[in-house]
Scaffold this motif. Structure first.
Motif, PDB file in Angstrom:
ATOM      1  N   ILE A 260       0.823  -1.211   0.000  1.00 36.54           N
ATOM      2  CA  ILE A 260       0.000   0.000   0.000  1.00 36.54           C
ATOM      3  C   ILE A 260       0.862   1.269   0.000  1.00 36.54           C
TER       4      ILE A 260
ATOM      5  N   GLY B 131      -1.980   2.084  -2.594  1.00 36.57           N
ATOM      6  CA  GLY B 131      -1.436   0.971  -3.346  1.00 36.57           C
ATOM      7  C   GLY B 131      -1.380   1.229  -4.844  1.00 36.57           C
TER       8      GLY B 131
ATOM      9  N   TRP C  10      -1.771  -5.595   6.264  1.00 32.70           N
ATOM     10  CA  TRP C  10      -1.156  -5.170   5.018  1.00 32.70           C
ATOM     11  C   TRP C  10       0.366  -5.313   5.022  1.00 32.70           C
TER      12      TRP C  10
END
Length: 260
Positions: A120, A129, A254
């Motif tokens: 991201i 991202g 993430w």
């Protein structure tokens, strides 16, 4: 002044993710059901064999160990796929083509920008991202990763297991699988991918306070159906006791799926 700063922080420092809708790009619908020719993904398989680190509940990629020669092999593989005309192949060959291409492009993105803590962080200052960046040209059409996933794979095949097949280089994502997708084994491979993810705590975590599900089931609710249908879907693949979807929370990690 404090209010202005607080608003700025909310807008520009916190990750904001809105999942794209499934919207068909009709140009990519044609296929040839009579064509039995295949597309080789052997180069991609060799890279997976060499650099994918397999654990019981998580696969990791050795991004920092990829040799110059293997970076070139990956680039050559992606280039070879880009000059194919997917319209000429049958649906199963097309599916393997798009999924393997998506995953190879994602790995290439990370390698090209390594070191990076999370995917991201790519894509520019105001982008969440790299998914909306043009990344490849096929049949003279410029495509993004979002085009492949949300305008080709999801609307054409309409199979929620697609979410277990494409990988976003993150720990919260369904694993990058050890085997490249093969047009002769797609259904079995998709079931294996679903089983692996759904039986991990990153998909379903049960505590005394309730159930934490992957945010995938929130972002793509339209693909999994009602809460009852989602519960049936999860329990179809679970090898541990069935879940009752009450007191649900959602989470996603993430952090990069790397092996140092």
């Amino acid at each position: 002044m404090r209010i202005v700063i607080a608003i700025w922080l909310l807008l520009f420092t916190l990750p904001i993710f809105a999942a794209p809708k499934s919207e068909l790009w009709s140009y990519w619908q044609p296929h040839d059901p009579k064509n039995t020719n295949k597309i080789s993904h052997q180069d991609w398989q060799q890279l997976l064999d060499k650099y994918l680190f397999i654990q019981p509940n998580q696969t990791l990629f050795r991004y920092n160990q990829v040799s110059r020669a293997d970076k070139q092999k990956l680039a050559t593989y992606i280039k070879r796929l880009s000059i194919q005309n997917p319209h000429r192949y049958n649906r199963d060959v097309q599916f393997a083509y798009w999924v393997n291409l998506y995953n190879a492009l994602t790995v290439q993105l990370i390698i090209d920008n390594y070191p990076v803590k999370s995917i991201i962080k790519l894509g520019g200052l105001f982008s969440f991202g790299p998914w909306n960046q043009t990344i490849i040209t096929i049949n003279n059409k410029k495509l993004t990763l979002n085009d492949i996933e949300h305008r080709i794979l999801r609307p054409i095949w309409q199979d929620p297991r697609i979410h277990y097949a494409v990988n976003c280089a993150s720990l919260g994502c369904p694993d990058l699988l050890p085997k490249a997708f093969n047009s002769d084994q797609l259904d079995a491979q998709l079931d294996q991918a679903a089983t692996r993810f759904i039986n991990s705590e990153k998909a379903v975590k049960i505590t005394k306070d309730g159930i934490t599900l992957s945010s995938i089931y929130d972002w793509y609710q339209a693909d999994f159906g009602s809460l009852t249908e989602l519960q049936q879907h999860l329990n179809h693949y679970r090898v541990t006791p069935n879940v009752q979807l009450t007191q649900i929370r959602y989470t996603y990690n993430w952090q990069l799926n790397q092996k140092l």
